[in-house]
Structure formats: C-alpha cells, structure tokens
Design an enzyme around this catalytic site. Sequence first.
Site, mmCIF file in Angstrom:
data_model
loop_
_atom_site.group_PDB
_atom_site.id
_atom_site.type_symbol
_atom_site.label_atom_id
_atom_site.label_comp_id
_atom_site.label_asym_id
_atom_site.label_seq_id
_atom_site.Cartn_x
_atom_site.Cartn_y
_atom_site.Cartn_z
ATOM 1 C CE LYS A 37 -0.478 -0.031 5.137
ATOM 2 N NZ LYS A 37 -1.095 -0.434 6.277
ATOM 3 N NE ARG A 135 -7.066 0.052 10.872
ATOM 4 C CZ ARG A 135 -5.570 0.247 10.627
ATOM 5 N NH1 ARG A 135 -4.801 0.919 10.955
ATOM 6 N NH2 ARG A 135 -5.241 -1.377 9.840
ATOM 7 C CG HIS A 164 -4.170 -4.034 11.769
ATOM 8 N ND1 HIS A 164 -2.434 -4.925 11.406
ATOM 9 C CD2 HIS A 164 -3.449 -2.631 12.009
ATOM 10 C CE1 HIS A 164 -1.801 -3.771 10.568
ATOM 11 N NE2 HIS A 164 -2.097 -2.608 11.978
ATOM 12 N NE ARG A 220 -2.856 -8.156 7.561
ATOM 13 C CZ ARG A 220 -2.907 -8.871 8.741
ATOM 14 N NH1 ARG A 220 -2.847 -9.524 8.910
ATOM 15 N NH2 ARG A 220 -3.126 -7.960 9.610
ATOM 16 C CE1 TYR A 264 11.129 31.690 1.235
ATOM 17 C CE2 TYR A 264 11.734 29.221 1.737
ATOM 18 C CZ TYR A 264 11.133 30.230 1.006
ATOM 19 O OH TYR A 264 10.303 30.271 0.291
ATOM 20 C CB CYS A 311 13.054 25.659 0.540
ATOM 21 S SG CYS A 311 14.652 26.742 1.263
ATOM 22 C CG ASP A 313 11.369 23.874 -5.392
ATOM 23 O OD1 ASP A 313 10.142 22.191 -5.164
ATOM 24 O OD2 ASP A 313 10.753 24.708 -4.944
HETATM 25 C C1 LIG Z 1 -0.297 -1.683 6.811
HETATM 26 C C2 LIG Z 1 -1.041 -2.564 6.817
HETATM 27 C C3 LIG Z 1 0.310 -4.090 7.163
HETATM 28 C C4 LIG Z 1 1.687 -3.775 7.812
HETATM 29 O O1 LIG Z 1 1.639 -2.931 8.428
HETATM 30 P P1 LIG Z 1 3.760 -3.217 9.522
HETATM 31 O O2 LIG Z 1 3.436 -2.657 9.857
HETATM 32 O O3 LIG Z 1 4.188 -1.569 7.575
HETATM 33 O O4 LIG Z 1 4.297 -4.459 8.409
HETATM 34 C C5 LIG Z 1 -0.689 -4.677 7.638
HETATM 35 N N1 LIG Z 1 -1.756 -5.292 8.026
HETATM 36 C C6 LIG Z 1 -2.843 -4.420 7.664
HETATM 37 C C7 LIG Z 1 -4.459 -4.775 8.353
HETATM 38 C C8 LIG Z 1 -2.088 -3.484 7.641
HETATM 39 O O5 LIG Z 1 -3.158 -2.084 7.115
#
Ligand SMILES: *Cc1c(COP(=O)(O)O)cnc(C)c1O
Length: 372
Positions: A37, A135, A164, A220, A264, A311, A313
């Site tokens: 992602k 969540r 999660h 994951r 700046y 800045c 850029d």
């Molecule tokens: C982003 C995400 C992960 C991966 O998380 P990391 O901390 O980068 O390993 C795994 N599962 C879900 C549901 C996520 O949203």
Amino acid sequence: MSDPSRPTRIVVDLDRLAFNLRSIRAHVGVPVMGIVKANAYGHGLVPVAAHLQTQGVDALGVAFLEEGIALRRGGITAPILVMGGIFGPQAAQFIAHDLEITVSSVDKLRQVEAAAEALGRKAVIHLKVDTGMERIGVHSYSAGPFIEAAAASQWCVVKGVYSHLACADDPVSPMTALQLERFLEACEHFNRIGAPMPLRHLANSGGVLHFPQTHLDMVRPGIVLYGVLPDPASRPAVAVKPALSLVSQVVYFKVVKAGNPVSYGATWAPAHDTRVVTVPIGYGDGYPRGLSSRGQVLIRGHVYPVVGRICMDQFMVDIGSDSAWNEDEVVLIGAQGDAAIAAESLAQAAGLIPYEVLVGLNERIPREYRQA
Ligand SMILES: *Cc1c(COP(=O)(O)O)cnc(C)c1O
C-alpha cells in the site's frame, strides 16, 4: 543525450527487497502477503509488486480499491487483498478485477453477495475481526453470527480471516497476547459450526519480528519487507537490509559570512565564515521540513548538518571548511563510503515515524530500480 530527469532520485535495490522477503520467509515458515500500500511505502507500487511476484510472494496487500486496480493494470497476477473497508457500491469492481475483499460486517457481506450474484461470479473474501484495534471489523466477542453468515454464503468464498495488531511494535506490550487469544477464540467458531478453517492471518511487521505465536497461517509484513524497523524499540529479529536510498547532488556552493542567516525565517547563522552547499530537494518532494537545522546528509563520505529551514525544493548544508563541488553526490537516506543515514534515524530527528518518512517521498522524485 544526457539523462533529462532530476539528479535527485530514489534508488530501490531489488536484490535487497528479495533478500528481505527470503529472510522473513525463513523466519516465519508460513506464506507471506507482502504489503505494498501507499506506493509500496514510497518504493513504487507496480515495480515492487512485480519484483515480489517474481520472487514468489504468496499474496500482496493494499489499502484501497484503486491500488488494487493499479496493480492489475500493471500486469500483477498474484492474489491481492484490499485491506481497507469496502464501500458497497464498489463491490462489483473488486470482483471484476479479481481483488480479494475485506468483509468487515454482516451488512457489507450482504452487499458483496448481491454484487457477486449480479455478476454471476463468486467473490473471494477475508473476514475482518476486531480484536482490539477498534478500526474496522466485527468485534471478536460477537464474531459468531458473522462467521456463520459468511460460511453459509453461496456467493462468497471465505479465503481468510484476519485481525490487526495495535501494539506489536512494542516487544513487551501485553496487548498482543490478548489480541491473539481473542482472535483464536473467534476462529474456533469455524470448527464449532463444522466449516473449513480459512487462512488465519494476524502479524504485521511487529508481529513478524517480536511475536512468533502470531504468525499462524500467513503474515502481512509491510515496513520490515523494505528493510526498515517499525519502531526504535523494535528488535531486529530478522536480518533485513534497507532497500531504499534517497540521493541528490550539490547544485550550488558558496561561503556564508559569520552572522549571515541562511534560508526562510533567518533561523540559523554561522558563528564563523563557513562553506555552505545547496541541495535541490525539499518538503515539496516529501523531505520532511521538520529536519530544518536537525537533519544530516552525506557528502564525500562525511556527515554534515542541514542548516536553516528546508524550503519546498531546496535546502542548505554546512560543510565547514571541507570541500564539495557541484554535482557531488549527496546521500539523504542510504550509505556513502562507510557512513550511512537510516530512514529510522531521519524519522527520529524529524519527530516522525519511519513509515511517514518513506510514504512521504512523493511522485516528484524519479525512482530507479537496481538489480545485480
Ligand atoms: C499496513 C498494514 C500491515 C503492514 O503493517 P507494517 O507495520 O508495515 O508491517 C498489515 N496489515 C494491515 C491490515 C495493514 O493495514
């Protein structure tokens, strides 16, 4: 003809990405869903996914429908799970693009079923159980009817069930054991009703690194796949190497006289005459402005401080009485000679988490992929 693209670039080492995948695999001993992602954590969505696919990654995970469609359009054929909550009207698009759907309530299950029936094509789903993140997902303590409804569905194939972890970055948090217990208890419901147990997955990078009991049937990992640890408290339990470097070149050299402020807001001025170089990258590229007078870069193998405000850029670097020339390489993240700047330390200096640093590097910076 010379290369027309900016000398500022992200260099992604695909061999390191493959090394990290192998390392994680060997550590967990179960299938790996590589999380790509947010533009593969800034590394580039399609090129990273394509390489992971050639390395035999078992599945890919993204956050939104659009990311899944971009992967399919980029020719990715591996299983793709979209982990975010689905909006009912999008269900048909998920099915049409062969994307696996996160089903996080009975209502959403019904919407997916209706879309699948209308298309005459089964939807592949993963049930989301909330074990403490609050969540998305059905609370583990009321997951029974949800699991029953999904298992009985004519139009949905329950490929996975997942949750999660909220605190897995912290190796000593008691939250993870509690979430695991709740998750396994909810999964037991498949056995109770005599339905086949789908793939149970729970571990993000923190779970991969710190909590072997959470590895279950698949993991994951996101950030650790890119060779970056999720938190300063993380244990490097798996050998990984950072895949991303951020480099630029010196575009200007001058001497700044004692007391003359730089950039700046005139927030910094040298006590003595000093040599200052300008680097053509800024917060408009995602280089955090919080690194103003706090960041460091590498030039000719030496560490030098960012001085004054960053800045949009450009920003300035104090090289003291050393030498640097226009077009000298400047490393902002990565190694040069024996010196290195890690995304983790840059995040700490900026008051950010490593995720924000990587994900913040935007499309203005060209990405280059290297492979031996
Ligand atoms: C982003 C995400 C992960 C991966 O998380 P990391 O901390 O980068 O390993 C795994 N599962 C879900 C549901 C996520 O949203």
